[in-house]
Design a protein around this motif. Structure first.
Motif, PDB file in Angstrom:
ATOM      1  N   GLU A 136       1.696   7.049   8.677  1.00  0.00           N
ATOM      2  CA  GLU A 136       0.625   6.833   9.665  1.00  0.00           C
ATOM      3  C   GLU A 136      -0.325   5.740   9.198  1.00  0.00           C
ATOM      4  O   GLU A 136      -0.717   4.865   9.968  1.00  0.00           O
ATOM      5  N   LYS A 137      -0.680   5.800   7.900  1.00  0.00           N
ATOM      6  CA  LYS A 137      -1.582   4.780   7.355  1.00  0.00           C
ATOM      7  C   LYS A 137      -0.997   3.389   7.555  1.00  0.00           C
ATOM      8  O   LYS A 137      -1.690   2.466   7.966  1.00  0.00           O
ATOM      9  N   GLN A 138       0.308   3.257   7.246  1.00  0.00           N
ATOM     10  CA  GLN A 138       0.920   1.942   7.322  1.00  0.00           C
ATOM     11  C   GLN A 138       0.985   1.455   8.764  1.00  0.00           C
ATOM     12  O   GLN A 138       0.808   0.281   9.037  1.00  0.00           O
ATOM     13  N   ARG A 139       1.185   2.383   9.724  1.00  0.00           N
ATOM     14  CA  ARG A 139       1.178   1.981  11.138  1.00  0.00           C
ATOM     15  C   ARG A 139      -0.197   1.475  11.535  1.00  0.00           C
ATOM     16  O   ARG A 139      -0.329   0.465  12.237  1.00  0.00           O
ATOM     17  N   VAL A 140      -1.237   2.174  11.077  1.00  0.00           N
ATOM     18  CA  VAL A 140      -2.604   1.736  11.397  1.00  0.00           C
ATOM     19  C   VAL A 140      -2.868   0.366  10.762  1.00  0.00           C
ATOM     20  O   VAL A 140      -3.473  -0.516  11.381  1.00  0.00           O
ATOM     21  N   ALA A 141      -2.363   0.172   9.526  1.00  0.00           N
ATOM     22  CA  ALA A 141      -2.574  -1.106   8.844  1.00  0.00           C
ATOM     23  C   ALA A 141      -1.906  -2.247   9.615  1.00  0.00           C
ATOM     24  O   ALA A 141      -2.461  -3.344   9.730  1.00  0.00           O
ATOM     25  N   ILE A 142      -0.724  -1.977  10.167  1.00  0.00           N
ATOM     26  CA  ILE A 142      -0.039  -2.998  10.967  1.00  0.00           C
ATOM     27  C   ILE A 142      -0.880  -3.323  12.200  1.00  0.00           C
ATOM     28  O   ILE A 142      -1.113  -4.480  12.538  1.00  0.00           O
ATOM     29  N   ALA A 161       6.207   1.436  -0.707  1.00  0.00           N
ATOM     30  CA  ALA A 161       5.495   2.606  -1.240  1.00  0.00           C
ATOM     31  C   ALA A 161       5.844   3.884  -0.476  1.00  0.00           C
ATOM     32  O   ALA A 161       5.288   4.941  -0.757  1.00  0.00           O
ATOM     33  N   LEU A 162       6.746   3.779   0.497  1.00  0.00           N
ATOM     34  CA  LEU A 162       7.059   4.945   1.341  1.00  0.00           C
ATOM     35  C   LEU A 162       8.403   5.560   0.956  1.00  0.00           C
ATOM     36  O   LEU A 162       9.283   4.869   0.443  1.00  0.00           O
ATOM     37  N   ASP A 163       8.551   6.857   1.229  1.00  0.00           N
ATOM     38  CA  ASP A 163       9.845   7.482   0.967  1.00  0.00           C
ATOM     39  C   ASP A 163      10.829   7.105   2.078  1.00  0.00           C
ATOM     40  O   ASP A 163      10.463   6.508   3.075  1.00  0.00           O
ATOM     41  N   GLN A 164      12.107   7.464   1.874  1.00  0.00           N
ATOM     42  CA  GLN A 164      13.151   7.003   2.778  1.00  0.00           C
ATOM     43  C   GLN A 164      12.872   7.375   4.236  1.00  0.00           C
ATOM     44  O   GLN A 164      13.035   6.562   5.141  1.00  0.00           O
ATOM     45  N   ALA A 165      12.389   8.600   4.473  1.00  0.00           N
ATOM     46  CA  ALA A 165      12.138   9.047   5.842  1.00  0.00           C
ATOM     47  C   ALA A 165      11.057   8.183   6.486  1.00  0.00           C
ATOM     48  O   ALA A 165      11.150   7.799   7.652  1.00  0.00           O
ATOM     49  N   ARG A 166      10.003   7.896   5.723  1.00  0.00           N
ATOM     50  CA  ARG A 166       8.909   7.071   6.262  1.00  0.00           C
ATOM     51  C   ARG A 166       9.375   5.652   6.506  1.00  0.00           C
ATOM     52  O   ARG A 166       8.964   5.010   7.469  1.00  0.00           O
ATOM     53  N   LYS A 167      10.255   5.142   5.600  1.00  0.00           N
ATOM     54  CA  LYS A 167      10.776   3.788   5.803  1.00  0.00           C
ATOM     55  C   LYS A 167      11.487   3.705   7.141  1.00  0.00           C
ATOM     56  O   LYS A 167      11.273   2.784   7.924  1.00  0.00           O
ATOM     57  N   SER A 168      12.339   4.710   7.400  1.00  0.00           N
ATOM     58  CA  SER A 168      13.080   4.711   8.662  1.00  0.00           C
ATOM     59  C   SER A 168      12.133   4.835   9.841  1.00  0.00           C
ATOM     60  O   SER A 168      12.449   4.412  10.947  1.00  0.00           O
ATOM     61  N   GLU A 169      10.964   5.427   9.596  1.00  0.00           N
ATOM     62  CA  GLU A 169       9.977   5.584  10.668  1.00  0.00           C
ATOM     63  C   GLU A 169       9.309   4.241  10.975  1.00  0.00           C
ATOM     64  O   GLU A 169       9.052   3.913  12.137  1.00  0.00           O
TER      65      GLU A 169
END
Lengths: 359, 232
Positions: A136-142, A161-169
């Motif tokens: 969520e943080k990275q989406r807000v940063a984008i 810095a994200l785990d595999q699931a977050r990367k795919s997200e």
């Protein structure tokens, strides 16, 4: 169009490079320590190189020969960092609006509503960054970078810095940015899957020098291109969704050849890109009977490149596009593979992971 | 207030006034110096650091004497200032100046620590979003160091309320002008039968000091909670 030329010496690495990034998503690709982050930071103005020149469109953002090196706040470039770097004392909405105030003289890239919808961050607006998950943080940063009305977006390993699931997200959001927002993007990464999914252009770096520059399909299907070692080699195919089968498979049409992959969500007719890792490809002159692998791509050998140790890379042209196969030197010798010969490339369906398939 | 004599009441009011203005006036230079010490890289940084901390380690009497020499009407700084109509000698403003200088190192220390705790990466991010240096400071750094600034201000205020040595040396002990709480307590203890008045002022000192500490703790917690990221 971004034009960069840099000379910079720092902690053991001697950076000396020059490249042009056409519109689209340009990936700076290379192992850690190759100088990728230094390049983006110089483009952003966070670092002043020993010598360098950065030009975006008509505007010269820095030219050390002329004594010009604009500070970051005068460059008008959005920057998505590896860590989201959200302001903890502001709400998500205030974070998103931070940059717009300083950029009133530039036209917006996208409206707040569009950005919020595209990144799916509507429910987060009134919350504070401390309470958000990494993705969520990275989406807000984008979103924050986009709403600062940038002329170009920079991203420094935004998924590292994200785990595999977050990367795919997060990956699909960059695909949408590339395809739906006409904003040039300079994207740093060292993961072959990300390059294959995102890049329209690849700028490959090795120890501060440029190894190769070109359209992603060309660079990734070059048998001599292995900046991350032979295990990371893989070519890029383009295909359309042809049919979703009852048994959990999706059939793609790649230049007239049917390819079966584990079920994906894209609708029939949708165009997508597919990464085929070189080490997942088997070569066979005659097809075995009763074979478990579902995908066979008939083609012609372009090049056989023997590796230094046990491996070899074979480049093949198939109706679906260029493919790379990583086999042993023993097999290459035993089969007497040579350019011009007809060959079948066999790819197991289950070897194609969902993350290898992008829009 | 019936239980305080007019002279005692005067000392309490004067002390609050002196401490208030000493704190307010020391804050802007305090934040500036703390920022320079936390982030600056320059020759002579240790000298500046030493100068700021000097009042903490010098005998207060020495600080007071140096102020007296500097700010007396014919002093190095006092003379030019007197042309501008600014005078510190034997006035409450002098008491405030002495209190500010004695509290300054405490204030700078607290603020400096909080600035060092701010991640420069956040400030970098703000600059890539179009904020110039002053704007980065106002919109990112300052809100993040607010707890430290509050702590520093309260410490300086408490120090100003209790400052005795430098004050009495610099501006003497004139009731209504420069007689702050500690000076008044000292004065009462010098005369026979003054213990009762002194005791009342001591109680008041303790109450004010405690109130200040508790207030700062509550404020800092409030701010930290807001910044800590939990929804308010």
């Amino acid at each position: 169009m971004l034009e960069v030329s840099l000379k910079h010496r720092f902690s053991g690495t001697d950076l000396d490079l020059e490249f042009m990034a056409p519109p689209g998503l340009t990936v700076l690709y290379g192992a850690s320590g190759s100088g990728k982050t230094t390049v983006v930071n110089a483009v952003a103005g966070l670092l002043r190189p020993d010598q360098g020149r950065v030009q975006v469109g008509e505007d010269i953002l820095g030219d050390t020969d002329r004594g010009v090196w604009l500070p970051p706040h005068k460059r008008g470039l959005g920057y998505v960092f590896q860590e989201a770097r959200l302001f903890p004392h502001l709400t998500v909405e205030q974070n998103l609006k931070f940059g717009a105030w300083f950029a009133q003289h530039r036209p917006p890239v996208a409206s707040l509503g569009k950005v919020v919808e595209m990144l799916g961050i509507g429910p987060l607006l009134s919350r504070r960054p401390g309470a958000l998950s990494g993705g969520e943080k990275q989406r807000v940063a984008i979103g924050r970078a986009l709403l600062a009305r940038p002329r170009m977006l920079l991203a420094d390993e935004p998924l590292a810095a994200l785990d595999q699931a977050r990367k795919s997200e997060i990956l699909p959001y960059f695909e949408r940015l590339r395809d739906e927002v006409s904003l040039p993007i300079l994207y740093v990464c060292h993961a072959p899957e990300e390059v294959a999914r995102l890049a329209t252009t690849v700028v490959a770096l090795d120890q501060g020098r440029i190894l190769q520059v070109g359209p992603a399909e060309d660079v990734l299907s070059d048998p001599g291109f292995a900046p991350q070692g032979p295990r990371a080699v893989g070519a890029l195919l383009r295909a359309n969704v042809a049919h979703h089968h009852e048994d959990g498979l999706t059939e793609l049409n790649a230049g007239g050849i049917p390819l079966f992959v584990p079920r994906i969500t894209q609708p029939v007719g949708h165009g997508l890109r597919l990464r085929i890792a070189a080490q997942d490809v088997i070569l066979a002159r005659d097809l075995p009977k009763d074979m478990s692998a579902l995908n066979v791509l008939p083609g012609k050998i372009d090049e056989v490149r023997m590796g230094k140790v046990a491996g070899a890379i074979v480049a093949i042209t198939t109706p679906a596009g260029k493919l790379l196969a990583r086999i042993t030197r023993r097999s290459a010798d035993g089969m007497a593979l040579a350019p011009g010969q007809a060959i079948n490339a066999i790819v197991k369906t289950v070897a194609i992971a969902p993350d290898d398939v992008g829009r | 207030m019936e239980w305080l004599g007019p002279e005692e009441w005067q000392a309490v009011r004067l002390s609050l006034k002196v401490a208030f203005w000493a704190t307010i006036c020391a804050l802007p230079p305090g934040v500036l110096v703390a920022h320079i010490l936390a982030r600056g890289q320059f020759f002579g940084k240790q000298v500046l650091n030493g100068l700021v901390h000097l009042p903490l380690v010098l005998p207060p009497v020495v600080t007071g004497y140096l102020l007296l020499v500097g700010f007396a009407p014919n002093g190095v700084l006092g003379e030019p200032l007197s042309y501008l109509g600014i005078s510190f000698a034997f006035r409450w403003t002098g008491a405030a100046l002495a209190a500010a200088i004695m509290g300054f190192p405490l204030m700078v220390r607290a603020i400096r620590l909080s600035i060092e705790a701010v991640d420069p990466k956040l400030e970098q991010a703000a600059s890539t979003l179009g904020a110039s240096r002053p704007w980065v400071f106002v919109t990112v750094t300052l809100p993040l160091i607010l707890p430290g600034v509050l702590t520093g201000a309260i410490l300086a205020f408490a120090k100003a309320m209790g400052e005795f040595g430098a004050t009495i040396t610099f501006v003497s002990n004139i009731p209504g002008q420069t007689q702050t709480l500690p000076s008044a307590i000292y004065a009462f203890l010098q005369v026979p039968g003054g213990e009762a008045a002194a005791t009342r002022l001591v109680v008041i000192s303790v109450v004010i000091a405690m109130a200040a500490l508790i207030a700062s703790e509550l404020l800092a917690r409030q701010v930290a909670k807001r910044i800590g990221g939990q929804d308010a």
